[in-house]
Design a protein around this motif. Structure first.
Motif, PDB file in Angstrom:
ATOM      1  N   LEU A 112     -31.935  64.702   6.044  1.00 49.38           N
ATOM      2  CA  LEU A 112     -32.559  65.987   6.333  1.00 49.38           C
ATOM      3  C   LEU A 112     -31.537  67.107   6.132  1.00 49.38           C
ATOM      4  CD1 LEU A 112     -34.716  67.928   7.543  1.00 49.38           C
ATOM      5  CD2 LEU A 112     -33.803  67.310   9.806  1.00 49.38           C
ATOM      6  N   LYS A 113     -31.922  68.119   5.318  1.00 45.89           N
ATOM      7  CA  LYS A 113     -31.091  69.299   5.111  1.00 45.89           C
ATOM      8  C   LYS A 113     -31.910  70.533   5.483  1.00 45.89           C
ATOM      9  CE  LYS A 113     -28.310  67.432   1.305  1.00 45.89           C
ATOM     10  NZ  LYS A 113     -27.870  67.637  -0.119  1.00 45.89           N
ATOM     11  N   VAL A 114     -31.369  71.370   6.380  1.00 46.41           N
ATOM     12  CA  VAL A 114     -32.068  72.584   6.808  1.00 46.41           C
ATOM     13  C   VAL A 114     -31.136  73.765   6.557  1.00 46.41           C
ATOM     14  CG1 VAL A 114     -33.219  73.778   8.684  1.00 46.41           C
ATOM     15  CG2 VAL A 114     -33.294  71.279   8.576  1.00 46.41           C
ATOM     16  N   GLU A 115     -31.536  74.636   5.608  1.00 41.58           N
ATOM     17  CA  GLU A 115     -30.732  75.803   5.269  1.00 41.58           C
ATOM     18  C   GLU A 115     -31.403  77.106   5.721  1.00 41.58           C
ATOM     19  OE1 GLU A 115     -30.255  75.515   1.075  1.00 41.58           O
ATOM     20  OE2 GLU A 115     -28.892  73.784   1.174  1.00 41.58           O
ATOM     21  N   GLY A 116     -32.703  77.058   6.038  1.00 37.39           N
ATOM     22  CA  GLY A 116     -33.410  78.254   6.481  1.00 37.39           C
ATOM     23  C   GLY A 116     -33.286  78.448   7.982  1.00 37.39           C
ATOM     24  N   ASP A 117     -34.053  79.404   8.500  1.00 38.99           N
ATOM     25  CA  ASP A 117     -33.970  79.746   9.907  1.00 38.99           C
ATOM     26  C   ASP A 117     -35.328  79.531  10.594  1.00 38.99           C
ATOM     27  OD1 ASP A 117     -31.346  80.629   9.409  1.00 38.99           O
ATOM     28  OD2 ASP A 117     -32.020  82.698   8.988  1.00 38.99           O
ATOM     29  N   ALA A 118     -35.211  79.291  11.916  1.00 37.27           N
ATOM     30  CA  ALA A 118     -36.393  79.192  12.785  1.00 37.27           C
ATOM     31  C   ALA A 118     -37.402  78.158  12.315  1.00 37.27           C
ATOM     32  CB  ALA A 118     -37.055  80.560  12.925  1.00 37.27           C
ATOM     33  N   ASN A 119     -36.925  77.042  11.870  1.00 40.36           N
ATOM     34  CA  ASN A 119     -37.796  75.940  11.470  1.00 40.36           C
ATOM     35  C   ASN A 119     -37.890  74.905  12.587  1.00 40.36           C
ATOM     36  OD1 ASN A 119     -38.320  76.537   8.480  1.00 40.36           O
ATOM     37  ND2 ASN A 119     -36.084  76.649   8.585  1.00 40.36           N
ATOM     38  N   SER A 120     -39.003  74.192  12.635  1.00 37.98           N
ATOM     39  CA  SER A 120     -39.201  73.134  13.619  1.00 37.98           C
ATOM     40  C   SER A 120     -39.441  71.832  12.862  1.00 37.98           C
ATOM     41  CB  SER A 120     -40.386  73.458  14.520  1.00 37.98           C
ATOM     42  OG  SER A 120     -40.655  72.397  15.400  1.00 37.98           O
ATOM     43  N   VAL A 121     -38.588  70.858  13.097  1.00 32.64           N
ATOM     44  CA  VAL A 121     -38.672  69.576  12.384  1.00 32.64           C
ATOM     45  C   VAL A 121     -38.704  68.458  13.417  1.00 32.64           C
ATOM     46  CG1 VAL A 121     -37.619  68.078  10.651  1.00 32.64           C
ATOM     47  CG2 VAL A 121     -37.333  70.571  10.491  1.00 32.64           C
TER      48      VAL A 121
END
Length: 222
Positions: free
Chosen positions: A175-184
């Motif tokens: 899992l790679k998260v580069e954005g903001d305010a995401n829910s995973v």
């Protein structure tokens, strides 16, 4: 001699008168000859009115169509409408298939998309306000839009570069998260790389390798 001749003449005249009287007498009243009877009988028969089927005393014989209508079998009942079974709750109906080596791009905003990954394939979501439901095993899903909702099963890699997205998956190897305010939310994850800010990442089992280079990210086990 003269007396004999006169007697003969008188006798012949008497015979003539007798014959004339017999012929002039009218036939007794009510007496008819055989010929008269035959002629009057034919005339009476000809004058008698013909009997028709309109007479109430004689009913018309039922026709073949009438007999079929009365004695035929009742028409069959209308066929029951075909029953369509609903998909099990919590599981999407499989859509178009994406196989290994294929790439599917979703570029229209507000789309509601159903896909199935057949042990591979990549899906890129470039638009915003998209709802994506994916079944099967995908190589990669990348979320570049905003306010996107994704529900998936098995992923080799999940990349989120957009903001304000919600992603639920059964399993992700990376899992790679580069954005903001995401829910995973993941049931199982092997590796987590969080570079954005204010993201909430939840996994239910396992001990993933976690690298958090962003700000205010919350990475927790459920």
């Amino acid at each position: 001699m003269k007396h004999l001749i006169l007697r003969g003449v008188l006798g012949g005249a008497a015979l003539v008168l007798l014959a004339s009287g017999c012929a002039g007498d009218p036939a007794p009243q009510g007496a008819t000859s055989d010929l008269g009877t035959a002629v009057r009988g034919d005339a009476d028969a000809a004058a008698a009115p013909a009997t028709t089927t309109d007479s109430p005393a004689i009913a018309a014989a039922p026709t073949a169509a009438t007999r079929l209508e009365v004695t035929g079998a009742a028409p069959p009942p209308p066929a029951a409408p075909e029953r369509v079974e609903a998909a099990p709750a919590g599981r999407a109906v499989p859509g178009p298939v994406v196989t290994r080596g294929m790439e599917r791009n979703i570029v229209l905003e507000g789309q509601d998309v159903r896909l199935h990954c057949d042990d591979g394939g990549s899906i890129d979501i470039e638009a915003s306000h998209v709802i994506l439901v994916v079944t099967g095993h995908c190589q990669d899903i990348e979320v570049m839009g905003a306010n996107v909702t994704v529900k998936a099963e098995v992923l080799d890699e999940l990349d989120i570069s957009g903001n304000g997205n919600t992603v639920d998956a059964t399993e992700a190897a990376e899992l790679k998260v580069e954005g903001d305010a995401n829910s995973v939310t993941l049931e199982t994850v092997g590796e987590v790389d969080a570079a954005g800010g204010a993201n909430i990442i939840t996994f239910e089992s396992g001990a993933p390798d976690v690298e958090d280079t962003g700000e205010d990210n919350n990475i927790v086990a459920a």
